[in-house]
Design an enzyme around this catalytic site. Structure first.
Site, PDB file in Angstrom:
ATOM      1  CG  ASN A   1      -6.971  -5.292   1.535  1.00  0.00           C
ATOM      2  OD1 ASN A   1      -7.786  -5.307   2.077  1.00  0.00           O
ATOM      3  ND2 ASN A   1      -6.695  -6.522   0.902  1.00  0.00           N
ATOM      4  CD  GLU A   2      -7.952  -8.288   5.080  1.00  0.00           C
ATOM      5  OE1 GLU A   2      -7.614  -9.794   4.498  1.00  0.00           O
ATOM      6  OE2 GLU A   2      -9.392  -8.427   4.987  1.00  0.00           O
TER       7      GLU A   2
ATOM      8  CE1 TYR B   1     -16.586 -10.491   4.538  1.00  0.00           C
ATOM      9  CE2 TYR B   1     -14.529 -10.160   5.287  1.00  0.00           C
ATOM     10  CZ  TYR B   1     -15.435  -9.559   4.555  1.00  0.00           C
ATOM     11  OH  TYR B   1     -15.220  -9.207   2.896  1.00  0.00           O
TER      12      TYR B   1
ATOM     13  CD  GLU C   1     -12.249  -7.251   3.187  1.00  0.00           C
ATOM     14  OE1 GLU C   1     -13.127  -7.883   2.970  1.00  0.00           O
ATOM     15  OE2 GLU C   1     -11.500  -7.109   1.770  1.00  0.00           O
TER      16      GLU C   1
ATOM     17  CD  GLN D   1     -15.832  -9.598  -0.814  1.00  0.00           C
ATOM     18  OE1 GLN D   1     -17.191  -9.531  -0.250  1.00  0.00           O
ATOM     19  NE2 GLN D   1     -14.790  -9.845  -0.216  1.00  0.00           N
TER      20      GLN D   1
END
Lengths: 92, 279
Positions: free
Chosen positions: B46-47, B113, B159, B209
């Protein structure tokens, strides 16, 4: 704008965002083919102004309001208020 | 992958999906799950490009390690589908990782995002993510062409959301419970429209989330309320259908207000460029 349909082709859903901060937009949705629109329902997400938010004190500042639209053959006219999301369900 | 080992990766796949008389599959049975969990999708880290991750590495190193993890995971269960760890889709990291791992993965993950205090910038920024999707898809198509890969490789946009208030070092001191306003709900609906339009390129897209942290549902011990972004998510989840259409529009494109030209944000992240888009 987005549009989807089910396997039968008799149910169509549109997702429309009017991002204009001040102006409503009135537009006409037209479905292809000859099948008339039997019913049209709008589910609108909106609030007093773009900065309004929900909270424990005011949980319903932004909610969904449902309304029936009047279809005419293969078209239906809809007014999208300023800063709103509208999900339109068509039954053909 | 950041802090784990290749042995752990193998053990996880065997524990979740193993059907033979092996150590980890037997441990699952002992823990009360006779049948395998059949976990189908596995993300390779992840990332790992990010300085906030333990085990941050260069793209070339990630490719080398990722290939070995993929090998042992696929040997353990050939039916699993692997997801390479991308950045925002159109970074050099993405290009290197896609070229290096396309032969063994089924999806390439991206995280973006968006969000800004300025209304028009906030509601139009998802279109910049749409551009990233298209560039990422071009990287994938190029790799498939060069490597003669016939099966599809999709983007897993796993995400996404509006996130800017609690993102800065000062903003996150009070926690990551982003308070979403109406303009954020418009941006979320724009993302959902994009995912429908780009469904061939993006077979997987999900919020990371669901509750409290950057999430549509807000809770505390004595109750909950639904954030503004909950409403478009609920409407699209309930009413969008399985087949995407390509609706022609007779409307003219709305010119957006010019945005600031690319620069660097507080976390070294790029700010978005100028844009002109369809509503």
């Amino acid at each position: 704008v987005s549009a989807t349909r089910d396997d039968s082709g008799k149910a169509v859903t549109l997702g429309i965002v009017n991002r204009h901060r001040e102006d409503a937009i009135t537009t006409t949705i037209k479905v292809g083919g000859s099948a008339p629109i039997l019913s049209a329902t709008a589910h609108e997400v909106n609030g007093d102004d773009p900065k309004v938010l929900n909270s424990f004190d005011r949980p319903d500042a932004v909610v969904v309001q449902d309304r029936q639209l009047t279809a005419s053959g293969t078209t239906v006219e809809i007014t999208l208020p300023a800063h709103s999301v509208t999900v339109v369900r068509l039954a053909l | 992958m950041g802090t784990g080992t290749i042995d752990e990766a193998q053990a996880w796949v065997e524990y979740c999906n193993g059907t033979s008389n092996t150590y980890w599959a037997n441990l699952r049975r002992k823990n009360g799950h006779e049948e395998p969990h059949n976990v189908r999708y596995w993300g390779l880290g992840n990332e790992l490009y990010g300085g906030w991750q333990l085990g941050q590495m260069a793209a070339e190193d990630y490719v080398k390690r990722g290939r070995e993890y993929a090998k042992v995971m696929k040997l353990t269960d050939p039916s699993i589908e692997l997801i390479s760890c991308g950045q925002n889709g159109w970074d050099d990291w993405d290009r290197v990782v896609i070229d290096g791992l396309a032969q063994i993965v089924d999806y390439h993950s991206i995280h973006i995002y968006t969000g800004h205090d300025d209304y028009y910038r906030n509601v139009f920024e998802p279109h910049q993510a749409e551009r990233a999707i298209r560039v990422c898809s071009a990287f994938i198509e190029q790799a498939r062409y060069n490597l003669r890969i016939t099966r599809p490789i999709g983007i897993a946009y796993d995400e996404w959301n509006i996130w800017y208030r609690t993102r800065t070092p000062e903003g996150r001191k009070g926690g990551l419970e982003e308070q979403f306003d109406l303009s954020d709900a418009l941006a979320v609906a724009t993302y959902l429209n994009i995912f429908i339009r780009e469904c061939e390129r993006v077979p997987i897209a999900n919020l990371a989330q669901m509750v409290n942290v950057i999430a549509p549902i807000f809770t505390r011990p004595d109750g909950i309320f639904l954030q503004t972004i909950y409403h478009p998510l609920r409407l699209y989840a309930e009413y969008a259908h399985a087949i995407a259409l390509d609706p022609p529009s007779s409307a003219t494109p709305t010119p957006c207000r010019p945005m600031r030209t690319p620069g660097h944000g507080r976390n070294g992240s790029r700010t978005w460029g100028r844009s002109s888009c369809w509503t």
